[in-house]
Design an enzyme around this catalytic site. Structure first.
Site, PDB file in Angstrom:
ATOM      1  CG  ASN A 159      -9.480 -92.164 142.718  1.00 58.36           C
ATOM      2  OD1 ASN A 159      -8.551 -92.919 142.036  1.00 58.36           O
ATOM      3  ND2 ASN A 159     -10.932 -92.547 142.511  1.00 58.36           N
TER       4      ASN A 159
ATOM      5  CB  CYS B  68      -9.557 -97.800 140.839  1.00 60.93           C
ATOM      6  SG  CYS B  68     -10.111 -96.402 140.295  1.00 60.93           S
TER       7      CYS B  68
ATOM      8  CG  HIS C 148      -8.493 -97.340 144.836  1.00 56.83           C
ATOM      9  ND1 HIS C 148      -7.852 -96.447 144.255  1.00 56.83           N
ATOM     10  CD2 HIS C 148     -10.027 -96.880 144.686  1.00 56.83           C
ATOM     11  CE1 HIS C 148      -8.516 -95.598 143.356  1.00 56.83           C
ATOM     12  NE2 HIS C 148      -9.720 -95.967 143.672  1.00 56.83           N
TER      13      HIS C 148
END
Length: 343
Positions: A300, A128, A270
């Site tokens: 996500n 990520c 993020h």
């Protein structure tokens, strides 16, 4: 000399899946997912789509913007993108869901499809934090050579194909998407990518892992496969790490850049879990309004969350020339880090 972002783009699949859609197939609810994560929807790729499909679309959108085209006609967009793609010297593609295992890199597939003939191309895996790592890697490659001027940085994921859809603790969290940025080396002063801080804590490698298929756990002849390669996550460990990582990274960026809270126009984190951002906001004493959140819409998307957010902000006029932005990421590896960008 500066490394400026001259174009951004994003791409998501057509299929939009709500929390209620998931609740119809697993034991969960819209209320539970929203209250625990802030997620309302996610986009899921078709069976025929791979990482490179989304990466190419995001790249074309970013390239077209860099060429000055901002319309909606896909044919004109592609023409504009092709013209500037030939000037790209480096392609960095961050992903944990590459088209193929090992080789070829998805970046090479994208290079061919967008017409960036001769450009260096490689994948990186920082999970990520991938786009943050990718920006710094691309900037370093531009700065180290007088012959390189432009780079394309992409974060792209098709996480729906590495999710255990029977595991309600993880399958509600992820979505598919891609984001991209064209960066250019210019003679400007104090603008663009000013600084990056990159970190890792490999001791947490078991907290977020895809075990099967690598050399640690290869497929064996005659083995009966009852489950594919999928994400396994220790949710509490990842949550604790993430809150610590986002707070320490923002604090380190502010100290390294001699930045005060009032100097920051926007923080782009993020998009893993809204509660992580809320906890970091409270610990740091930074108003939550400074954090850009779009997790409700996309869930996500790992390395794609930050470039998708940047493109949304850029195209909506939310970002203005001279705005000071911090990006901050955290993910499997474990990795974390951030960038300081003057827009």
């Amino acid at each position: 000399m500066a490394i400026e972002i001259i174009g951004t783009g994003k791409a998501v699949p057509h299929k939009k899946v709500s929390n209620d859609d998931l609740a119809a197939r697993i034991d969960t609810s819209d209320e539970w997912i929203r209250s625990h994560t802030g997620i309302g929807y996610r986009y899921i790729a078709d069976e025929s789509d791979a990482c490179s499909n989304l990466a190419c679309e995001a790249a074309k959108n970013a390239l077209a913007m860099a060429a000055g085209y901002s319309g909606a006609d896909s044919t004109q967009r592609d023409r504009a993108a092709v013209g500037i793609a030939e000037t790209i010297d480096v392609i960095i593609l961050a992903t944990v869901t590459a088209d193929y295992y090992g080789t070829p890199s998805t970046a090479c597939i994208v290079q061919d499809r967008i017409g960036a003939h001769g450009a260096a191309a490689m994948d990186i895996n920082a999970a990520c934090t991938g786009f943050i790592y990718g920006l710094e890697t691309a900037a370093g490659l531009l700065n180290i050579s007088p012959h390189r001027k432009r780079a394309l940085v992409i974060g792209a994921e098709v996480l729906s194909k590495v999710i255990n859809w029977n595991d309600r603790a993880t399958c509600v969290l992820f979505g598919d998407g891609a984001g991209a940025a064209v960066i250019e080396k210019t003679d400007a002063d104090k603008t663009g990518l000013l600084m990056s801080l990159l970190f890792a804590d490999g001791s947490g490698n078991e907290s977020l892992v895809m075990r099967r298929g690598g050399t640690r756990n290869p497929f064996k002849k005659g083995e009966v496969i009852d489950a594919g390669i999928c994400i396994e996550m220790n949710g509490q460990e990842v949550y604790n790490f993430a809150v610590k990582a986002i707070t320490s990274t923002i604090d380190s960026l502010m100290k390294a850049g001699n930045i005060k809270i009032d100097d920051i126009d926007r923080i782009v984190p993020h998009q893993a879990n809204a509660r992580i951002v809320q906890a970091a906001s409270k610990r740091l004493g930074i108003p939550l309004e400074k954090f850009y959140l779009n997790i409700e819409e996309y869930a996500n998307t790992s390395s794609a969350t930050i470039p998708i957010a940047l493109d949304e902000m850029n195209r909506s006029g939310f970002l203005k020339k001279g705005d000071l932005i911090l990006t901050v990421g955290f993910g499997g590896g474990l990795t974390y880090g951030g960038n300081i960008i003057y827009w």
